[in-house]
Design a protein around this motif. Structure first.
Motif, mmCIF file in Angstrom:
data_model
loop_
_atom_site.group_PDB
_atom_site.id
_atom_site.type_symbol
_atom_site.label_atom_id
_atom_site.label_comp_id
_atom_site.label_asym_id
_atom_site.label_seq_id
_atom_site.Cartn_x
_atom_site.Cartn_y
_atom_site.Cartn_z
ATOM 1 N N TYR A 102 -2.909 -12.459 0.984
ATOM 2 C CA TYR A 102 -2.658 -11.202 1.267
ATOM 3 C C TYR A 102 -2.486 -9.384 0.810
ATOM 4 O O TYR A 102 -2.666 -8.694 0.962
ATOM 5 C CB TYR A 102 -1.691 -11.447 2.269
ATOM 6 C CG TYR A 102 -2.008 -11.522 3.549
ATOM 7 C CD1 TYR A 102 -2.746 -11.102 4.733
ATOM 8 C CD2 TYR A 102 -2.097 -13.367 4.065
ATOM 9 C CE1 TYR A 102 -3.265 -11.363 6.753
ATOM 10 C CE2 TYR A 102 -2.423 -13.516 4.925
ATOM 11 C CZ TYR A 102 -2.945 -13.187 5.867
ATOM 12 O OH TYR A 102 -3.357 -13.557 7.666
ATOM 13 N N ALA A 103 -2.274 -10.273 -0.457
ATOM 14 C CA ALA A 103 -3.007 -8.721 -1.820
ATOM 15 C C ALA A 103 -3.261 -7.953 -1.222
ATOM 16 O O ALA A 103 -2.958 -6.814 -1.565
ATOM 17 C CB ALA A 103 -1.913 -9.287 -3.289
ATOM 18 N N PRO A 104 -4.953 -8.337 -1.356
ATOM 19 C CA PRO A 104 -5.311 -7.797 -1.647
ATOM 20 C C PRO A 104 -5.522 -6.607 -0.205
ATOM 21 O O PRO A 104 -6.125 -4.980 -0.053
ATOM 22 C CB PRO A 104 -7.314 -7.781 -0.980
ATOM 23 C CG PRO A 104 -6.937 -9.641 -1.965
ATOM 24 C CD PRO A 104 -5.499 -9.734 -1.681
ATOM 25 N N THR A 105 -5.550 -7.093 1.156
ATOM 26 C CA THR A 105 -4.659 -6.011 1.528
ATOM 27 C C THR A 105 -3.806 -4.699 2.139
ATOM 28 O O THR A 105 -3.823 -4.074 2.710
ATOM 29 C CB THR A 105 -4.113 -6.974 3.430
ATOM 30 O OG1 THR A 105 -2.712 -7.321 3.033
ATOM 31 C CG2 THR A 105 -5.216 -7.835 3.743
ATOM 32 N N GLY A 106 -2.876 -4.761 1.062
ATOM 33 C CA GLY A 106 -2.300 -3.843 0.472
ATOM 34 C C GLY A 106 -3.043 -3.173 -0.760
ATOM 35 O O GLY A 106 -1.835 -1.878 -1.222
ATOM 36 N N TRP A 107 -3.923 -3.000 -1.681
ATOM 37 C CA TRP A 107 -4.833 -2.466 -1.812
ATOM 38 C C TRP A 107 -4.949 -1.008 -2.047
ATOM 39 O O TRP A 107 -5.971 -1.153 -0.742
ATOM 40 C CB TRP A 107 -5.791 -3.297 -3.102
ATOM 41 C CG TRP A 107 -5.040 -4.406 -3.735
ATOM 42 C CD1 TRP A 107 -3.800 -5.064 -4.239
ATOM 43 C CD2 TRP A 107 -5.821 -5.822 -4.144
ATOM 44 N NE1 TRP A 107 -3.958 -6.104 -4.570
ATOM 45 C CE2 TRP A 107 -5.297 -6.685 -4.715
ATOM 46 C CE3 TRP A 107 -7.497 -5.937 -4.006
ATOM 47 C CZ2 TRP A 107 -6.298 -7.854 -5.678
ATOM 48 C CZ3 TRP A 107 -7.760 -6.951 -4.715
ATOM 49 C CH2 TRP A 107 -7.354 -7.772 -5.095
#
Length: 151
Positions: A102-107
């Protein structure tokens, strides 16, 4: 990067690091919870709370009403603070050691698109999973559905 503040230590007498409010009546939600339980591997890092259970009591879970929890995913930290939506999923998956999912959803650049996609999913989750609408679910439980519940 884009994550909420670090997790606190366990609350006294509690083994969990995050408390997830989820809808066990939703087959897709249940599938994701099953994945999280598997990744947790019996460590009890997450306290899974079924908001669809008849004994769900908002006062015991950060004051999040049934209607609020049905409209958006919520996680409660041991210190009582709440996080919701994709930020909650990022925190859960990070705790389980698979935060990269899910990290890319915070970029920056992707976050607003991801948040909009999540908002769409949350809005249409019930009909997409062939469930009654929120007004009917609330009526069946005898709870109040108002504008505040949808935020």
């Amino acid at each position: 990067m884009g994550l909420d503040p670090p997790l606190t230590m366990d609350a006294p007498g509690e083994g969990w690091r995050l408390q997830l409010l989820f809808d066990a009546g939703c087959p897709l939600c249940q599938r994701e919870v099953n994945l999280m339980r598997q990744r947790d591997g019996g460590r009890c890092l997450i306290d899974f709370v079924d908001i669809d259970a008849p004994d769900y009591e908002p006062a015991n879970h950060g004051g999040i009403s049934y209607a609020q929890a049905m409209g958006r995913l919520y996680v409660r930290r041991p210190d009582g603070s709440l996080v919701s939506g994709l930020a909650a999923l990022r925190e859960l998956y990070c705790l389980l050691g698979i935060g990269w999912l899910y990290a890319p959803t915070g970029w920056p650049g992707l976050r607003s698109f991801a948040d909009a996609a999540y908002a769409m999913w949350a809005r249409y989750r019930l009909p997409l999973t062939r469930r009654p609408n929120l007004a009917r679910l609330c009526a069946a439980r005898g709870c109040v559905l108002n504008a505040e519940a949808m935020t």
